[in-house]
Design an enzyme around this catalytic site. Sequence first.
Site, mmCIF file in Angstrom:
data_model
loop_
_atom_site.group_PDB
_atom_site.id
_atom_site.type_symbol
_atom_site.label_atom_id
_atom_site.label_comp_id
_atom_site.label_asym_id
_atom_site.label_seq_id
_atom_site.Cartn_x
_atom_site.Cartn_y
_atom_site.Cartn_z
ATOM 1 N N LEU A 141 3.064 -2.843 -6.469
ATOM 2 C CA LEU A 141 3.714 -2.308 -5.422
ATOM 3 C C LEU A 141 3.315 -2.916 -4.039
ATOM 4 C CD1 LEU A 141 4.457 1.280 -6.695
ATOM 5 C CD2 LEU A 141 5.798 -0.827 -6.908
ATOM 6 N N GLY A 174 -3.659 2.295 -2.959
ATOM 7 C CA GLY A 174 -4.849 1.826 -3.643
ATOM 8 C C GLY A 174 -5.495 2.889 -4.613
ATOM 9 N N GLY A 175 -6.230 2.306 -5.754
ATOM 10 C CA GLY A 175 -6.770 3.182 -6.661
ATOM 11 C C GLY A 175 -6.309 2.759 -8.052
ATOM 12 N N TYR A 218 -5.804 10.767 -14.999
ATOM 13 C CA TYR A 218 -5.080 10.058 -13.605
ATOM 14 C C TYR A 218 -4.186 10.886 -13.220
ATOM 15 C CZ TYR A 218 -1.580 7.174 -11.946
ATOM 16 O OH TYR A 218 -0.327 6.433 -11.078
ATOM 17 N N SER A 229 9.012 5.699 -11.952
ATOM 18 C CA SER A 229 8.723 4.296 -12.542
ATOM 19 C C SER A 229 9.288 3.444 -11.607
ATOM 20 C CB SER A 229 9.347 4.220 -13.878
ATOM 21 O OG SER A 229 8.741 5.340 -14.700
ATOM 22 N N CYS A 230 8.474 2.868 -10.756
ATOM 23 C CA CYS A 230 8.837 1.845 -9.783
ATOM 24 C C CYS A 230 8.786 0.524 -10.296
ATOM 25 C CB CYS A 230 8.194 1.907 -8.374
ATOM 26 S SG CYS A 230 8.804 1.307 -6.976
ATOM 27 N N ARG A 284 13.191 6.292 -21.152
ATOM 28 C CA ARG A 284 12.848 7.513 -20.249
ATOM 29 C C ARG A 284 13.173 7.005 -18.949
ATOM 30 N NH1 ARG A 284 7.560 6.793 -17.844
ATOM 31 N NH2 ARG A 284 6.969 8.551 -16.725
HETATM 32 P P1 NAI Z 1 -1.735 -1.274 -9.208
HETATM 33 O O1 NAI Z 1 -2.821 -1.107 -10.452
HETATM 34 O O2 NAI Z 1 -0.941 -2.851 -9.330
HETATM 35 O O3 NAI Z 1 -2.305 -1.505 -7.749
HETATM 36 C C1 NAI Z 1 -3.595 -0.576 -7.224
HETATM 37 C C2 NAI Z 1 -4.187 -1.485 -6.649
HETATM 38 O O4 NAI Z 1 -5.531 -0.503 -6.179
HETATM 39 C C3 NAI Z 1 -5.129 -2.612 -7.313
HETATM 40 O O5 NAI Z 1 -4.592 -3.736 -6.565
HETATM 41 C C4 NAI Z 1 -6.336 -2.471 -7.558
HETATM 42 O O6 NAI Z 1 -7.452 -3.340 -7.276
HETATM 43 C C5 NAI Z 1 -6.523 -1.746 -6.063
HETATM 44 N N1 NAI Z 1 -7.735 -0.729 -6.363
HETATM 45 C C6 NAI Z 1 -8.053 -0.071 -7.323
HETATM 46 N N2 NAI Z 1 -9.203 0.647 -7.353
HETATM 47 C C7 NAI Z 1 -9.674 0.344 -6.016
HETATM 48 C C8 NAI Z 1 -10.705 0.653 -5.222
HETATM 49 N N3 NAI Z 1 -11.682 1.594 -5.741
HETATM 50 N N4 NAI Z 1 -11.045 0.159 -3.777
HETATM 51 C C9 NAI Z 1 -9.664 -0.362 -3.410
HETATM 52 N N5 NAI Z 1 -8.914 -0.748 -4.089
HETATM 53 C C10 NAI Z 1 -8.692 -0.478 -5.378
HETATM 54 O O7 NAI Z 1 -0.601 -0.183 -9.216
HETATM 55 P P2 NAI Z 1 0.759 -0.116 -8.728
HETATM 56 O O8 NAI Z 1 1.758 -0.183 -9.659
HETATM 57 O O9 NAI Z 1 1.036 -1.092 -7.602
HETATM 58 O O10 NAI Z 1 0.833 1.255 -8.009
HETATM 59 C C11 NAI Z 1 0.419 1.451 -6.743
HETATM 60 C C12 NAI Z 1 -0.028 2.979 -6.365
HETATM 61 O O11 NAI Z 1 1.163 3.610 -6.788
HETATM 62 C C13 NAI Z 1 -1.010 3.551 -7.400
HETATM 63 O O12 NAI Z 1 -1.571 4.480 -6.580
HETATM 64 C C14 NAI Z 1 -0.239 4.089 -8.577
HETATM 65 O O13 NAI Z 1 -1.008 5.359 -9.029
HETATM 66 C C15 NAI Z 1 0.854 4.684 -7.661
HETATM 67 N N6 NAI Z 1 2.181 4.905 -8.742
HETATM 68 C C16 NAI Z 1 2.715 3.851 -9.154
HETATM 69 C C17 NAI Z 1 3.789 3.827 -9.816
HETATM 70 C C18 NAI Z 1 4.645 2.660 -10.255
HETATM 71 O O14 NAI Z 1 5.656 2.890 -11.110
HETATM 72 N N7 NAI Z 1 4.063 1.589 -10.074
HETATM 73 C C19 NAI Z 1 4.304 5.177 -10.532
HETATM 74 C C20 NAI Z 1 3.743 6.186 -9.889
HETATM 75 C C21 NAI Z 1 2.247 6.021 -9.091
HETATM 76 C C1 15L Z 2 2.418 5.682 -13.078
HETATM 77 O O1 15L Z 2 1.718 6.789 -12.437
HETATM 78 C C2 15L Z 2 1.752 4.408 -13.291
HETATM 79 O O2 15L Z 2 0.984 4.058 -12.136
HETATM 80 C C3 15L Z 2 2.876 3.351 -13.518
HETATM 81 O O3 15L Z 2 2.037 2.296 -14.216
HETATM 82 C C4 15L Z 2 3.732 3.952 -14.759
HETATM 83 O O4 15L Z 2 2.955 4.279 -15.753
HETATM 84 C C5 15L Z 2 4.353 5.144 -14.281
HETATM 85 O O5 15L Z 2 3.539 6.087 -13.851
HETATM 86 C C6 15L Z 2 5.448 5.775 -15.137
HETATM 87 O O6 15L Z 2 5.187 6.948 -15.259
HETATM 88 O O7 15L Z 2 6.493 4.887 -15.593
#
Ligand code: NAI
Ligand code: 15L
Length: 262
Positions: free
Chosen positions: A13, A70-71, A134, A163-164, A172
């Site tokens: 994202l 981040g995380g 998580y 789910s982005c 789902r």
């Molecule tokens: P992603 O895993 O691709 O990106 C997370 C980024 O955080 C990674 O680049 C990673 O290197 C960085 N990161 C992890 N631990 C770190 C630390 N200790 N210090 C600094 N950076 C760190 O995840 P995505 O899909 O881009 O999601 C972004 C955020 O949105 C996350 O917080 C995720 O939990 C949340 N989210 C995403 C969803 C989705 O559908 N993609 C759904 C629900 C929540």
């Molecule tokens: C999340 O929180 C995760 O970051 C993403 O990878 C998907 O699993 C999403 O939820 C989901 O529920 O589809």
Amino acid sequence: MKRLLITGAAGVLGTMLRERLCEEAEILRLSDLNDLGAARAGEELVRCDLADAAAVEALVEGCDGIVHLGGISGEAPYDLIEAGNLRGVYNLYEAARKHGMPRILFASSNHTIGYYPQGQHLAPEDPVKPDTLYGVSKVFGEAVASFYHSKHGQESALVRIGSCMPVPTNHRMLATWFSYDDFVALVRAVFCAPSLGCPVIWGVSNNDAAWWDNSHVGHLGWQAKDNAEAYRAQIERDVARPPATAAMEKWQGGNLIEDIES
Ligand code: NAI
Ligand code: 15L
């Protein structure tokens, strides 16, 4: 806005928002543990671990808004989650408190409520039911944000993202899908709103099958426009439906629950 910080900017994202928010601020400050590539015009790149309090304080200084992505973004061993999602969130809010309290969009997750059954309609004030460690960590993040709002007046949008993804890819997601366009529009609305407070916002598109309703944040002027229903026929044709007993069919957060049980 002068400087907008995006944490987790090397992730899925973050990479998308890096492209699409470049006009939103004079400077995008992009941060991650991982490599962010080369800086483009108007970008500042900062490699840092969110668990490092001093580094996070320096990261936040001078920023006018923060999109905190981040995380750890899925189920993982506790130590990893603790570093990125517990200490990381605390460090971010503490740094924001010390540096002018820039508004924060916190990327929370549907996994805060993942053990509600699919089909049950939820309001933001319903008790949390996290489905994973998580999900527990995202509940912690929301609680930290709420605490800093009550105690210090820090404003945050707690976006429980479904789910982005570019498009929904399973049954789902007919309920949980959040389109990139709708997410970008929400980010803009959060930072433009005259007053925000600290609301839970469902990060979901205008899906006919959605379980979550955002009428409580109509005042932000944001209305999700996309609808996963447009993909139903293709999903029903191409994607096998899991048995009714599968976590993927039972629980709102079923994708991660199934990952653990299988
Ligand atoms: P992603 O895993 O691709 O990106 C997370 C980024 O955080 C990674 O680049 C990673 O290197 C960085 N990161 C992890 N631990 C770190 C630390 N200790 N210090 C600094 N950076 C760190 O995840 P995505 O899909 O881009 O999601 C972004 C955020 O949105 C996350 O917080 C995720 O939990 C949340 N989210 C995403 C969803 C989705 O559908 N993609 C759904 C629900 C929540
Ligand atoms: C999340 O929180 C995760 O970051 C993403 O990878 C998907 O699993 C999403 O939820 C989901 O529920 O589809």
